[in-house]
Scaffold this active site. Structure first.
Site, short mmCIF file in Angstrom:
data_model
loop_
_atom_site.label_atom_id
_atom_site.label_comp_id
_atom_site.label_asym_id
_atom_site.label_seq_id
_atom_site.Cartn_x
_atom_site.Cartn_y
_atom_site.Cartn_z
N ASP A 126 -0.90 -1.93 -2.56
CA ASP A 126 -2.13 -2.71 -2.68
C ASP A 126 -3.31 -2.07 -1.97
O ASP A 126 -4.45 -2.55 -2.12
CB ASP A 126 -1.91 -4.14 -2.14
CG ASP A 126 -1.09 -4.98 -3.09
OD1 ASP A 126 -1.24 -4.81 -4.31
OD2 ASP A 126 -0.28 -5.81 -2.61
N ASP A 187 1.39 -4.03 -11.47
CA ASP A 187 0.10 -4.13 -10.78
C ASP A 187 -0.34 -2.78 -10.21
O ASP A 187 -1.52 -2.48 -10.08
CB ASP A 187 0.19 -5.13 -9.62
CG ASP A 187 1.15 -6.28 -9.86
OD1 ASP A 187 2.12 -6.11 -10.60
OD2 ASP A 187 0.93 -7.36 -9.29
N1 GLY Z 1 -0.79 -8.01 -7.47
C1 GLY Z 1 -0.19 -9.29 -7.38
C2 GLY Z 1 -0.54 -10.22 -8.48
O1 GLY Z 1 -1.03 -9.84 -9.53
O2 GLY Z 1 -0.30 -11.39 -8.27
#
Ligand code: GLY
Length: 416
Positions: A126, A187
């Site tokens: 992230d 993601d």
């Molecule tokens: N990256 C986490 C989500 O999309 O909830």
């Protein structure tokens, strides 16, 4: 100059502001300007709330608003809070659209509150969301060299999670044992953008290779034959073998989690922009087409495509925002007919999002309601969530750029 070239000229350095077409009723009545003005008003409400006690704690970032609440619940800016970069990113987009210096000042302060994150060893994938939405947009608009330094540092840190035997970044190092191996979540595609940017802005050229390899490996393993995606892919960290596809935030291992597919659509569109490799453009269209073919009439998905597709199943407005923004860009890379179709779809999504059903209006100070964070965990169901707002204002900003450039496509898309 052809349409595609004009669009590419408008791609700004961070690659975040692809210039793009306006569509259907979303542009017909200056509603892009109206929608951006709405965002600006909601931002003022938010800032007012965030300073209610007389001073602002810039290390606390807006995260969500529960149904019935009016103000943002904030979380500390830190690596464990993956959403910490979206509020500064929203402020940068608002500054881009309004030129307001007071908003740039706020954006700068919230952005800088993330700096300690890059000074510590990388926590997980992230880092890309955190740093590129904040510092990335900040650098794109200001060319502040301090911002650039932070992004380059973050890209190098993110790259330490790359496992060459597997060919992907490990998204969640903390979950290797729980998931049974090196894990990569869909993601993670979004975070490749920071690597591409760093490679062409003074960083190690190897960052480009990592990003391409990650996209290739994910393409090979993390999709079913119908191009719907697994949220999570698990690999043997030593020999790189693919072990399994499974879910974390979707309904089931083999279901299409709406936001996961949205990340795939956005991710492969961006990877095509950065590589110009036709394999990625073809793939971006395939993952997009299956998503579009299964949407409900108002084009706002339920949180997963394999649960009952009717109310009261919660929607996921955030997925709609991610996809609308991606489609605006994708429409510029394909032939005119297909591009007009994608623009028309983006237009329908943005038109739905203007309805009272989805707009927060006076109900709270976010832009939009009805996103779903982590349904299986019972977390953030039917909330306003900060990343929905981020991708919404990004989509509107892309449309605004496009309106200045290609009115013809606007007309074309209106005919769909
Ligand atoms: N990256 C986490 C989500 O999309 O909830």
């Amino acid at each position: 100059m052809n349409f595609h070239k004009k669009l590419m000229m408008l791609l700004l350095p961070a690659g975040l502001a692809a210039a793009l077409p306006s569509c259907t009723s979303a542009s017909a009545d200056n509603s892009v300007d109206n929608s951006l003005a709405y965002c600006d008003r909601q931002i003022d409400r938010s800032i007012h709330n965030l300073t209610a006690s007389g001073s602002t704690d810039y290390s606390m970032q807006p995260r969500n608003i529960a149904p019935g609440d009016t103000a943002w619940a904030c979380r500390p800016a830190c690596a464990e809070e993956w959403c910490s970069g979206f509020w500064p990113g929203i402020l940068w987009y608002d500054y881009e659209n309004t030129g307001r210096k007071d908003i740039a000042e706020q954006a700068d302060r919230y952005t800088r509150s993330l700096k300690p994150i890059v000074e510590a060893p990388v926590f997980d994938h992230d880092l890309g969301f955190l740093i590129f939405c904040s510092y990335g947009n900040g650098y794109r608009l200001t060319h502040n060299p301090e911002y650039k330094e932070v992004i380059l540092h973050a890209a190098d840190s993110l790259a330490t999670l790359f496992n060459p035997a597997v060919g992907t970044i490990c998204s969640w190092p903390r979950n290797v044992e729980m998931l049974g191996g090196h894990n990569t979540i869909m993601d993670n595609m979004i975070n490749l953008e920071m690597l591409f940017w760093a490679a062409k802005n003074g960083g190690n050229p190897y960052l480009y290779d990592i990003a391409v390899k990650h996209a290739e490996t994910t393409m090979a393993h993390q999709f079913r034959p119908d191009y719907t995606s697994y949220h999570v892919a698990v690999y043997n960290p030593v020999n790189g073998d693919f072990i399994k596809g499974c879910t974390h935030q979707g309904n089931a291992d083999d279901s299409m989690w709406a936001r996961g597919q949205a990340w795939a659509i956005y991710g492969y569109t961006m990877v095509y922009r950065e590589t110009k490799d036709p394999r990625f453009l073809d793939f971006a269209q395939k993952v997009t087409d299956v998503y579009l073919s299964r949407l409900p009439a108002d084009r706002i998905p339920y949180w997963d495509f394999d649960v009952p597709q009717a109310d009261p199943t919660p929607r996921d407005v955030s997925a709609a925002c991610v996809v609308a923004s991606a489609l605006i860009e994708l429409s510029s890379y394909v032939d005119e007919e297909k591009g007009a179709g994608y623009m028309a779809e983006a237009g329908k999504m943005l038109t739905s999002l203007k309805e009272d059903k989805y707009r927060s209006n006076g109900k709270n100070c976010s832009f939009l309601m009805h996103s779903t964070g982590h349904h299986p965990a019972g977390s953030e169901i039917d909330y306003s969530i900060i990343y929905a707002d981020y991708y919404y204002i990004e989509a509107l900003t892309r449309l605004k750029h496009m309106e200045k450039v290609e009115p013809k496509l606007v007309a074309l898309s209106k005919n769909n």
